[in-house]
Design a protein around this motif. Structure first.
Motif, PDB file in Angstrom:
ATOM      1  N   ILE A 360       0.846  -1.189   0.000  1.00 29.40           N
ATOM      2  CA  ILE A 360       0.000   0.000   0.000  1.00 29.40           C
ATOM      3  C   ILE A 360       0.883   1.241   0.000  1.00 29.40           C
ATOM      4  O   ILE A 360       1.755   1.386   0.864  1.00 29.40           O
ATOM      5  CB  ILE A 360      -0.920  -0.006   1.228  1.00 29.40           C
ATOM      6  CG1 ILE A 360      -1.825  -1.243   1.203  1.00 29.40           C
ATOM      7  CG2 ILE A 360      -1.755   1.264   1.289  1.00 29.40           C
ATOM      8  CD1 ILE A 360      -2.634  -1.429   2.457  1.00 29.40           C
ATOM      9  N   HIS A 388      -7.219   0.625  -4.011  1.00 28.99           N
ATOM     10  CA  HIS A 388      -7.791  -0.024  -2.835  1.00 28.99           C
ATOM     11  C   HIS A 388      -8.409  -1.376  -3.159  1.00 28.99           C
ATOM     12  O   HIS A 388      -8.750  -2.139  -2.249  1.00 28.99           O
ATOM     13  CB  HIS A 388      -8.889   0.864  -2.238  1.00 28.99           C
ATOM     14  CG  HIS A 388     -10.127   0.929  -3.076  1.00 28.99           C
ATOM     15  ND1 HIS A 388     -11.129  -0.014  -3.007  1.00 28.99           N
ATOM     16  CD2 HIS A 388     -10.515   1.815  -4.028  1.00 28.99           C
ATOM     17  CE1 HIS A 388     -12.091   0.288  -3.869  1.00 28.99           C
ATOM     18  NE2 HIS A 388     -11.743   1.402  -4.500  1.00 28.99           N
ATOM     19  N   GLN A 390      -7.808  -4.445  -3.937  1.00 28.81           N
ATOM     20  CA  GLN A 390      -7.449  -5.761  -3.403  1.00 28.81           C
ATOM     21  C   GLN A 390      -7.531  -5.835  -1.886  1.00 28.81           C
ATOM     22  O   GLN A 390      -7.182  -6.861  -1.301  1.00 28.81           O
ATOM     23  CB  GLN A 390      -6.046  -6.174  -3.860  1.00 28.81           C
ATOM     24  CG  GLN A 390      -4.906  -5.283  -3.354  1.00 28.81           C
ATOM     25  CD  GLN A 390      -4.575  -4.167  -4.319  1.00 28.81           C
ATOM     26  OE1 GLN A 390      -5.467  -3.471  -4.800  1.00 28.81           O
ATOM     27  NE2 GLN A 390      -3.288  -4.000  -4.606  1.00 28.81           N
ATOM     28  N   TYR A 391      -8.014  -4.770  -1.240  1.00 27.85           N
ATOM     29  CA  TYR A 391      -8.081  -4.742   0.219  1.00 27.85           C
ATOM     30  C   TYR A 391      -9.520  -4.561   0.689  1.00 27.85           C
ATOM     31  O   TYR A 391     -10.322  -3.880   0.045  1.00 27.85           O
ATOM     32  CB  TYR A 391      -7.216  -3.603   0.773  1.00 27.85           C
ATOM     33  CG  TYR A 391      -5.781  -3.699   0.360  1.00 27.85           C
ATOM     34  CD1 TYR A 391      -4.915  -4.592   0.979  1.00 27.85           C
ATOM     35  CD2 TYR A 391      -5.286  -2.901  -0.690  1.00 27.85           C
ATOM     36  CE1 TYR A 391      -3.589  -4.695   0.584  1.00 27.85           C
ATOM     37  CE2 TYR A 391      -3.970  -3.003  -1.090  1.00 27.85           C
ATOM     38  CZ  TYR A 391      -3.120  -3.903  -0.455  1.00 27.85           C
ATOM     39  OH  TYR A 391      -1.823  -4.000  -0.863  1.00 27.85           O
ATOM     40  N   HIS A 395      -9.193  -2.615   6.504  1.00 27.13           N
ATOM     41  CA  HIS A 395      -7.984  -3.445   6.478  1.00 27.13           C
ATOM     42  C   HIS A 395      -6.903  -2.797   7.349  1.00 27.13           C
ATOM     43  O   HIS A 395      -6.644  -1.598   7.247  1.00 27.13           O
ATOM     44  CB  HIS A 395      -7.483  -3.570   5.040  1.00 27.13           C
ATOM     45  CG  HIS A 395      -6.131  -4.180   4.899  1.00 27.13           C
ATOM     46  ND1 HIS A 395      -5.880  -5.529   5.101  1.00 27.13           N
ATOM     47  CD2 HIS A 395      -4.919  -3.620   4.592  1.00 27.13           C
ATOM     48  CE1 HIS A 395      -4.604  -5.776   4.918  1.00 27.13           C
ATOM     49  NE2 HIS A 395      -3.991  -4.636   4.602  1.00 27.13           N
ATOM     50  N   PHE A 397      -2.816  -2.762   8.821  1.00 29.93           N
ATOM     51  CA  PHE A 397      -1.470  -3.186   8.443  1.00 29.93           C
ATOM     52  C   PHE A 397      -0.445  -2.362   9.210  1.00 29.93           C
ATOM     53  O   PHE A 397      -0.785  -1.348   9.844  1.00 29.93           O
ATOM     54  CB  PHE A 397      -1.255  -3.057   6.932  1.00 29.93           C
ATOM     55  CG  PHE A 397      -1.337  -1.654   6.390  1.00 29.93           C
ATOM     56  CD1 PHE A 397      -0.186  -0.914   6.141  1.00 29.93           C
ATOM     57  CD2 PHE A 397      -2.573  -1.063   6.110  1.00 29.93           C
ATOM     58  CE1 PHE A 397      -0.259   0.378   5.638  1.00 29.93           C
ATOM     59  CE2 PHE A 397      -2.652   0.223   5.595  1.00 29.93           C
ATOM     60  CZ  PHE A 397      -1.495   0.940   5.360  1.00 29.93           C
ATOM     61  N   LEU A 406      -7.111   1.057   6.696  1.00 30.33           N
ATOM     62  CA  LEU A 406      -7.557   1.533   5.400  1.00 30.33           C
ATOM     63  C   LEU A 406      -9.083   1.617   5.424  1.00 30.33           C
ATOM     64  O   LEU A 406      -9.758   0.623   5.690  1.00 30.33           O
ATOM     65  CB  LEU A 406      -7.070   0.576   4.303  1.00 30.33           C
ATOM     66  CG  LEU A 406      -7.349   0.895   2.830  1.00 30.33           C
ATOM     67  CD1 LEU A 406      -6.312   0.192   1.950  1.00 30.33           C
ATOM     68  CD2 LEU A 406      -8.748   0.463   2.393  1.00 30.33           C
ATOM     69  N   LYS A 408     -12.500   2.648   3.268  1.00 33.23           N
ATOM     70  CA  LYS A 408     -13.062   2.981   1.963  1.00 33.23           C
ATOM     71  C   LYS A 408     -14.073   4.117   2.105  1.00 33.23           C
ATOM     72  O   LYS A 408     -14.874   4.132   3.041  1.00 33.23           O
ATOM     73  CB  LYS A 408     -13.684   1.751   1.325  1.00 33.23           C
ATOM     74  CG  LYS A 408     -12.654   0.636   1.138  1.00 33.23           C
ATOM     75  CD  LYS A 408     -13.049  -0.397   0.131  1.00 33.23           C
ATOM     76  CE  LYS A 408     -11.911  -1.393  -0.067  1.00 33.23           C
ATOM     77  NZ  LYS A 408     -12.167  -2.358  -1.154  1.00 33.23           N
TER      78      LYS A 408
END
Length: 425
Positions: A360, A388, A390-391, A395, A397, A406, A408
């Motif tokens: 990312i 974004h 694929q997450y 999410h 991290f 993360l 959306k």
């Protein structure tokens, strides 16, 4: 017992984050006052107290086990109480979890803890200075960094129909002596109509109610079509996420149904706080600016406070040298790997471009006044420089000992994402 050899010291708990799907979290609904319930829980009181079945400390790591699924999330901060060892009765950042366990770093001797032990999602430690019926005035925990007041009015205005869209009228106050005192310097403000942000005018479908707004229930058509405040929201629960620290916080509100397939196109990033700037901080307010008739149709994503495009984005209370100077059209500056990109073309996380490196990619979001003066960086907030897709939403991290989530969000009539820093390990 896991060793967590990468943990070098006690984790930092200054930044906290909260979610609508934590156990016993207050909910956004199609009801007046629920905005105050959520802000009280996240800013002031904490929420979701649960009994801990067992708490073991070994090699500087605490493992709390619950009798059922706890619904805490990675990197959230919990507050433990009721343990006989006082070192356990404080705040901890979750560094690992399963469905019914959480793990955290602790400076305590190896033990099986005793007592009637429970834990909850820890609050930001802000103060609710004044309160009224579905109204509140909040102040940051760190008043040196942020000495200003946030007024939130989530009550039903007499000119407004109880069945219309639901929102809180919000504003920054420089001073405040009681719940309905907005006589000091404030933003947003119209000298020709001093009560413009707080007291509705007109009647019926010609009524105008408020100016700076945080919505928590709107029509299900919001992700795709123009809507008006007279359009009825669904009577169900809505999603929200709060991220904050001792001086600033963000509220990501999704004021449509959780089952709406396009709900993230109606996920709006609100907030109140101070920017990161040398020598002084600039107070900012992220809110929809909607001072129009309730019957006027609009694409709500157009006035999303942190979107790309032509709508006003950020409300500022001071200029770039710290003097009171209202700015209703300040804008965020995002940086993307495209030399033609400027502040009006940002779509954080929604671009489908490739990167030679995995992972990312993100950068700070800078703030500029409408006069193009640099106003500092938004705290905790980052623009995605990669896609974004694929997450999953929320999410989590880590990078270089820092924790991120993360989220959306709406980017025009599309879905993008912001990255929020949620602490350090």
């Amino acid at each position: 017992m896991r060793s967590f050899s990468w943990v070098k010291k006690m984790t930092n708990t200054d930044i906290k984050w909260f979610s609508f799907d934590n156990t016993n979290a207050p909910q956004f609904t199609n009801t007046w006052g629920c905005m105050i319930d959520v802000l009280d829980a996240c800013l002031v009181m904490g929420f979701g107290s649960q009994v801990i079945s067992s708490l073991i400390v070994e090699n500087g790591i605490g493992i709390a086990t619950f009798g059922s699924a706890h619904n805490f999330k990675q990197f959230q901060v919990i507050e433990i109480s009721g343990a006989s060892d006082s070192k356990l009765n404080t705040e901890f950042k979750i560094i690992g979890l399963s469905a019914n366990t959480i793990e955290f770093v602790i400076d305590a001797t190896d033990q099986t803890a005793v007592g009637t032990i429970s834990c909850k999602v820890a609050p930001l430690g802000w103060i609710k200075v004044f309160s009224g019926e579905n109204k509140a005035v909040y102040r940051a925990k760190d008043t040196e960094a942020n000495p200003f007041y946030l007024r939130v009015d989530n009550s039903l205005d007499p000119v407004y129909n109880a069945n219309y869209a639901k929102f809180a009228k919000v504003g920054i106050l420089e001073g405040c002596s009681h719940i309905d005192d907005f006589g000091a310097n404030q933003v947003p403000y119209d000298s020709g109509n001093p009560n413009k942000n707080w007291i509705g005018i007109g009647s019926g479908t010609s009524a105008i109610n408020g100016w700076a707004k945080w919505y928590h229930a709107v029509s299900e058509s919001a992700p795709s079509f123009q809507i008006k405040e007279t359009a009825l929201p669904e009577n169900d629960k809505k999603e929200w996420t709060v991220i904050g620290d001792e001086s600033s916080f963000y509220l990501v509100s999704t004021p449509v149904s959780q089952s709406n397939n396009n709900k993230n196109i109606a996920a709006y990033t609100y907030g109140f706080g101070v920017t990161e700037k040398k020598n002084f901080r600039v107070p900012f307010l992220l809110a929809h600016q909607q001072n129009v008739s309730v019957s006027l149709s609009d694409f709500f994503f157009n006035s999303n406070p942190l979107r790309y495009g032509w709508a006003p984005s950020t409300i500022l209370m001071t200029n770039n040298i710290g003097l009171y100077s209202q700015d209703l059209t300040a804008y965020p500056q995002y940086y993307l790997p495209n030399k033609t990109t400027d502040e009006t073309q940002m779509r954080s996380g929604s671009l489908s471009f490739s990167s030679p490196e995995p992972g990312i990619h993100f950068s700070k979001v800078m703030l500029h006044s409408s006069a193009h003066a640099f106003m500092g960086a938004f705290p905790m907030l980052y623009s995605m420089q990669s896609s974004h897709f694929q997450y999953g939403d929320l999410h989590t991290f880590m990078e270089d000992g820092e924790c991120f989530v993360l989220k959306k969000v709406a980017q025009s009539n599309d879905i993008g994402a912001f990255v929020f820093k949620v602490g350090e390990l």
